[in-house]
Design a protein around this motif. Structure first.
Motif, PDB file in Angstrom:
ATOM      1  N   TRP A  59      -4.605   7.837  -6.438  1.00  0.00           N
ATOM      2  CA  TRP A  59      -5.414   6.605  -6.252  1.00  0.00           C
ATOM      3  C   TRP A  59      -5.962   6.568  -4.815  1.00  0.00           C
ATOM      4  N   TYR A  60      -7.278   6.634  -4.926  1.00  0.00           N
ATOM      5  CA  TYR A  60      -7.950   6.854  -3.516  1.00  0.00           C
ATOM      6  C   TYR A  60      -8.806   5.516  -3.297  1.00  0.00           C
ATOM      7  N   ASP A  62       0.803   4.052  -2.953  1.00  0.00           N
ATOM      8  CA  ASP A  62       0.552   5.369  -2.698  1.00  0.00           C
ATOM      9  C   ASP A  62       1.735   6.337  -3.440  1.00  0.00           C
ATOM     10  N   ARG A  63       2.988   5.872  -3.391  1.00  0.00           N
ATOM     11  CA  ARG A  63       4.223   6.476  -4.047  1.00  0.00           C
ATOM     12  C   ARG A  63       4.099   6.483  -5.431  1.00  0.00           C
ATOM     13  N   PRO A  70      -0.068   8.665  -6.418  1.00  0.00           N
ATOM     14  CA  PRO A  70      -0.416   9.354  -5.432  1.00  0.00           C
ATOM     15  C   PRO A  70      -1.927   9.850  -5.407  1.00  0.00           C
ATOM     16  N   LEU A  88       0.733  -0.999  -0.054  1.00  0.00           N
ATOM     17  CA  LEU A  88       0.037   0.058  -0.026  1.00  0.00           C
ATOM     18  C   LEU A  88       0.770   1.417   0.152  1.00  0.00           C
ATOM     19  N   ARG A  89       1.865   1.148   0.693  1.00  0.00           N
ATOM     20  CA  ARG A  89       2.913   2.467   0.657  1.00  0.00           C
ATOM     21  C   ARG A  89       3.654   2.440  -0.702  1.00  0.00           C
ATOM     22  N   ARG A 135      -9.169   1.836  -3.012  1.00  0.00           N
ATOM     23  CA  ARG A 135      -8.477   0.542  -3.117  1.00  0.00           C
ATOM     24  C   ARG A 135      -9.479  -0.436  -2.689  1.00  0.00           C
TER      25      ARG A 135
END
Length: 80
Positions: free
Chosen positions: A18-19, A12-13, A16, A8-9, A21
């Motif tokens: 993409w909300y 996110d990287r 950025p 997940l981290r 999930r």
């Protein structure tokens, strides 16, 4: 920290913005393929036979018969 947190981290990287999930646990994807879990009390031979029968449903009858006969022969070898 688990693998999911790392993934997940990293997502996110890379993404950025993409909300949304949504994922499913692997156990929710379908029945278990581990012999004995789905059909407790069923023999190994019966489990293999059932699995192959389901997997070969969309194959030609001659191919299905050949695979099942070979599997039966191999399982007989295991018993001897």
């Amino acid at each position: 920290m688990g693998h999911l947190d790392q993934i997940l981290r990293e997502l996110d990287r890379v993404f950025p913005r993409w909300y949304d999930r949504d994922w499913k646990e692997t156990g929710e994807l379908g029945p278990t393929l581990v012999p004995g879990e789905a059909n407790r009390g069923q023999s190994f031979v019966d489990t293999v036979r059932d699995y192959l029968t389901k997997e070969l449903m969309n194959h030609e009858a001659t191919e299905r018969t050949a695979v099942l006969e070979r599997a039966e022969a191999l399982m007989r070898e295991l018993d001897s």
